[in-house]
Design an enzyme around this catalytic site. Sequence first.
Site, PDB file in Angstrom:
ATOM      1  N   SER A   1      93.901   7.462  43.550  1.00 37.70           N
ATOM      2  CA  SER A   1      93.099   8.920  43.459  1.00 37.70           C
ATOM      3  C   SER A   1      91.706   8.617  44.815  1.00 37.70           C
ATOM      4  O   SER A   1      91.706   7.720  45.688  1.00 37.70           O
ATOM      5  CB  SER A   1      92.468   8.841  42.023  1.00 37.70           C
ATOM      6  OG  SER A   1      91.123   9.851  42.074  1.00 37.70           O
TER       7      SER A   1
ATOM      8  N   TYR B   1      85.617   4.320  36.717  1.00 41.81           N
ATOM      9  CA  TYR B   1      87.067   4.708  36.520  1.00 41.81           C
ATOM     10  C   TYR B   1      87.103   4.542  38.400  1.00 41.81           C
ATOM     11  O   TYR B   1      88.445   4.436  38.975  1.00 41.81           O
ATOM     12  CB  TYR B   1      86.994   5.796  36.381  1.00 41.81           C
ATOM     13  CG  TYR B   1      88.188   7.399  37.588  1.00 41.81           C
ATOM     14  CD1 TYR B   1      90.100   6.971  36.455  1.00 41.81           C
ATOM     15  CD2 TYR B   1      88.766   7.648  38.127  1.00 41.81           C
ATOM     16  CE1 TYR B   1      90.715   7.279  36.953  1.00 41.81           C
ATOM     17  CE2 TYR B   1      89.886   8.242  38.389  1.00 41.81           C
ATOM     18  CZ  TYR B   1      90.421   8.544  37.309  1.00 41.81           C
ATOM     19  OH  TYR B   1      92.050   8.986  38.341  1.00 41.81           O
TER      20      TYR B   1
END
Length: 300
Positions: free
Chosen positions: A192, A205
């Site tokens: 990401s 995360y």
Amino acid sequence: MLDHPKNESSSTDRAGKERISPPKQQQPEPGLDAEMTPLADHGESSYEGRGRLEGKRALITGGDSGIGAAVAIAFAREGADVALAHLPVEDRDAENIESVLENAGVQVHRFPGDLRDRGYRDGLVDEAAAALGGLDILVNNAGKQISVESLDELPDSQVEATFDVNIFAMFALSRAALKVIGQGGSIINTTSIQAFEPSAHLMDYAATKAAISNFTKALAEQAAPRGIRVNAVAPGPIWTPLQPSEGQPIEALPKFGHDTWLGRAGQPVEVAPAYVFLASDEASYVVGSTVHVNGGKNQP
Ligand code: NAD
Ligand code: MG
């Protein structure tokens, strides 16, 4: 730095692509694609295959919705047989994607289960390979993202669950995959933009995504001598069930992705071609790399 003025009232970006402003909404995690407003675009009506993955067999985790679903559709239309792994509560989304894949005329197998369950996780790759008659591609895409404003309110149980699903499972699935994927195969990990530019409210995360980016390089070096290429895709803000199911503060949803240089969130269908490229023989010299698909953001 360039100024990138955003016209908040425009329904398209400057390239003419639709620009969404989702209404505030919330679902329980992991969220269903079927319950999103607006619905996401996985390429159901637009992705055209060109035979680039003919004869290949792929396992895609989190293949029921979002990026995984778009990758599944693209892979199937490129000629690959596909195994979809997803949580049992996502049967409704998975059945929908399954029928789109069947229409592409390829083999489809579904493996519902929880990657936190060691029995399921340790058997998944072998079961998928048995159903598909072998395995050429593993897409490690399942992920968990829960927004929490402050470390004071972030429980260890969430940190552990996020690490377990996002990165610990990748170790187990990749270990099993290296035993069954042959020469010319590949592993593609979903990292990401958060790996490189963490949002403070996604602390756990973002840390897993940094770990995934690092893991991808080390695994790539180990797997290359076996003729298996390992790479990653780093999406930016993409409209998927991850976001309205506690992945973002509710009030942030209407402007989700509006801070990119294109001024909009991406759709899952816009991410899938990066996976097709990395999985295909066209990427035969691409190893340990990350393809960034993020609408424009500062990136490494
Ligand atoms: P998504 O909700 O459609 O997909 C995530 C999938 O992960 C779920 O469908 C679910 O099947 C799976 N999953 C979650 N917990 C699981 C568990 N315990 N066991 C088995 N499967 C589990 O959302 P998405 O955005 O398409 O996410 C796919 C990947 O893309 C994730 O790794 C996510 O971190 C990454 N990503 C998403 C964005 C974005 O903006 N949407 C940006 C960068 C990276
Ligand atoms: Mg899902």
